[in-house]
Design an enzyme around this catalytic site. Sequence first.
Site, mmCIF file in Angstrom:
data_model
loop_
_atom_site.group_PDB
_atom_site.id
_atom_site.type_symbol
_atom_site.label_atom_id
_atom_site.label_comp_id
_atom_site.label_asym_id
_atom_site.label_seq_id
_atom_site.Cartn_x
_atom_site.Cartn_y
_atom_site.Cartn_z
ATOM 1 N N GLU A 581 -60.100 -13.858 82.117
ATOM 2 C CA GLU A 581 -61.162 -13.944 83.119
ATOM 3 C C GLU A 581 -60.669 -14.611 84.395
ATOM 4 O O GLU A 581 -61.093 -14.257 85.497
ATOM 5 C CB GLU A 581 -62.369 -14.693 82.555
ATOM 6 C CG GLU A 581 -63.015 -14.028 81.345
ATOM 7 C CD GLU A 581 -63.320 -12.564 81.569
ATOM 8 O OE1 GLU A 581 -63.645 -12.173 82.712
ATOM 9 O OE2 GLU A 581 -63.230 -11.791 80.598
ATOM 10 N N GLU A 610 -58.591 -3.976 85.711
ATOM 11 C CA GLU A 610 -58.181 -4.883 84.634
ATOM 12 C C GLU A 610 -56.718 -5.314 84.753
ATOM 13 O O GLU A 610 -56.247 -6.115 83.938
ATOM 14 C CB GLU A 610 -58.398 -4.216 83.272
ATOM 15 C CG GLU A 610 -59.855 -3.990 82.896
ATOM 16 C CD GLU A 610 -60.611 -5.279 82.631
ATOM 17 O OE1 GLU A 610 -59.962 -6.285 82.288
ATOM 18 O OE2 GLU A 610 -61.847 -5.281 82.771
ATOM 19 N N HIS A 713 -71.325 -1.798 76.581
ATOM 20 C CA HIS A 713 -70.431 -1.525 77.704
ATOM 21 C C HIS A 713 -70.646 -0.139 78.286
ATOM 22 O O HIS A 713 -70.484 0.067 79.489
ATOM 23 C CB HIS A 713 -68.980 -1.678 77.252
ATOM 24 C CG HIS A 713 -68.683 -3.023 76.697
ATOM 25 N ND1 HIS A 713 -68.941 -3.349 75.396
ATOM 26 C CD2 HIS A 713 -68.202 -4.141 77.285
ATOM 27 C CE1 HIS A 713 -68.598 -4.614 75.197
ATOM 28 N NE2 HIS A 713 -68.161 -5.108 76.320
#
Length: 795
Positions: A581, A610, A713
Amino acid sequence: FSSRGEVSRPSLRRKESWPGVSHSVFVMTNSGAVRALQNVLQRARRSPRTARRGSAVAAAVCMPALALMRPWALVRGSQLLGSWGMPPWSHNMRGGLKVIARSGSAVATAENPLMDCSDLPKFTSIEPVHVEPAVESILESLKVNFKKFEEELPSKPATYEEIVEPLEKMKFPLGYSWGVISHLNGVKNSEALREAYQAAEPEVVKTSLHLEQSQAVYKSLSALDIDSLPEPRKRVVAAAIRDMRLSGVDLEGKAKEEFNDIALKLSELGTKFQNNLLDATKAYELILKDKADVDGLPPSALALASQSYNQAKLDDTPGTPEEGPWRLSLDFPSYFPSMQHLKSSQIREKLYRAWVTRASEAELDNGPLIVEILTLKKRSSELLGFQNYADMSISSKMADSVAAVDALTEQLFKVARPAAERELEELKAFAKGKGYEGDLKIWDTTYWSERLKEETYSYDEEALRPYFALPAVLEGMFGIASKLFGIEITREDEAAERWHPDVMFFKVADSESKERIASFYLDPYARPGEKRGGAWMADCMGRSKALNTKPVAYLTCNGSPPVGGKPSLMTFSEAETLFHEFGHGLQHMLTHVEEGDAAGINNVEWDAVELPSQFMENWLYHKPTVDSFAKHYETGEALPADVFEKIKGARVFMAGTMMTRQLQIGALDMELHARFDASKSQEGPFDVQKRIASHYAVIEPLEEDRFLCSFQHIFAGGYSAGYYSYKWAEVLSADAFAAFEEAGLEDEKALAETGRRFRKTVLGAGGSRHPSDVYRDFRGKDATVDALLRHNGLL
């Protein structure tokens, strides 16, 4: 994802969650009276005085954080990796804090903290009753000012400064306030806030659609001389035009009406899907009173289970970690250690069956929602001229086609599947050698995998916890960021209001200039009962020259909380999640782009976003970094060198199985959105789930497995036809880390030089350039799968 636990003494919980003038009333009343009082307050807030507005509206292209999607909120978990994103019609909307002009009178702003966009959010003052009046006021002002803007467009010069920047300023308050509301809905959830959020959401969707379907703005953007613009502005304009098309700007009449109705319905269904999962997870508990039932649980898990029981059963006699009772839940810090360590296969079976059937029964059943969501998404894409939703999703991503995604999946699957089969046979043989009888059951695989890892690498992950106290992990994480990227991070909790005492606030400065360049909140611990599970990064505010704002990020995890006076003692996987994160946060905070719609993660193709997060995980396998912080929290003893080497070796443990699982989930997502038609197919979504599993899974799932019911998701988030992005970006992140390996992981000067280049390109360029070009700027070449396979021991 996370269990919310039994909501005992709701008045006290509300007092903690929403401090304000009604505290004394909340303490003295029951939940029904609280709701009645809140309704009265909400009606009072809708009085005519809230209609008095200031003449100016603060501006900004903002991104309302709808439950349906939030592309700037990035989520991590194990099987539950994903991100929250938004539908195409809201891709050009961002949140932020500072404003050029604010709507609402000074009195109205003072009374409603959500109306104050001048600084960091006033978290200690915000209550659920503030939500609807704030949103109503902001939307009303936005509509008035946007209409005036449309009327004046024909007389304005066709320039970026006259079209894009005013839009960025105009939309700012909505993104700011709705972003704060959505954030609190995830970390400080309550019945009152949920009701207020759901009441306000439809109008936010309608207004966002109205703006994105503006013919006047669309024509003005299309009339700009894009080729004459600098690349960042060129990207902003091109993306704005594309997203307006994906938002239905070209539609007319009944088609437009149907498209807008679908958008509203999908928003509603996404919120309901998420709430059902939250409530189903919260509702489950397994109370154990016999010591034999918790045999195998390590002390940290026993302490957490005892604490969970005492918090959920306030009217009962408190228990102890040693004597019980113990409460197990589907909150991940409770569920996963139980599956790893409980010796009782029967109890593991109970937990596993509950896990794979979450939100699949009675009034919380997400099954019907799945069919409706898939049907509506397909129909909306058809209205825009696409054959299916996957084609529409891919049109704004780095991958150029569904076929390209399928090709990468197959390339990795050919390597991962044989490895996964070998790993399963080894696991079966190991379990049998330890006395396991019969075929290995699916709920026993995690337990026996942990035993095999302990024996193979001779270390116990639970025994590592004392070396990974959160304060020390943060120190090490900030240290490597400083060395690589030239930044300094200091904790300054007093500089910001926080929504919970556990939340931390940090400021980020450039090491050379000492200029403050960003800041971020960190909410590190699980809080069953009010906080959504998983881990994510979201932006509170972005970098923008037009708005004169600097980045502010939310980093949210669900790690092990402090227990019994000890600091948070993290598992290695929790430390990985934190590094992950933080990587997202770095891309948001270290951007050098001044166009708000291309700064940080804005306008970065979703299958590249990502890269920084997965890249940062690698530094937990870098010995100098780990040596800098991994010391026993009580004795100061350094993590033994041989243990670190075992951790590195364990990185490839079950790598084939884990990769196959991720490929399976991505393939399921793509199959549902590219090739499944609920209105025509004889299969249902769960039939598709079984068919995909039969091809990818090395161990057959249970007949009642309803994984899709918890797959928020893709059904309540931004990864629809995009879950493959994890593997797509992992190829990039592994290849990027290979550049540091080639520079020399022990050469601090070479690492710093490579790190500064990474900051300038991958972290700094944001969405100002195509990610392929940004990656070549850093690496000098395109990425290949070789580094990924090598890091996973599959090459």
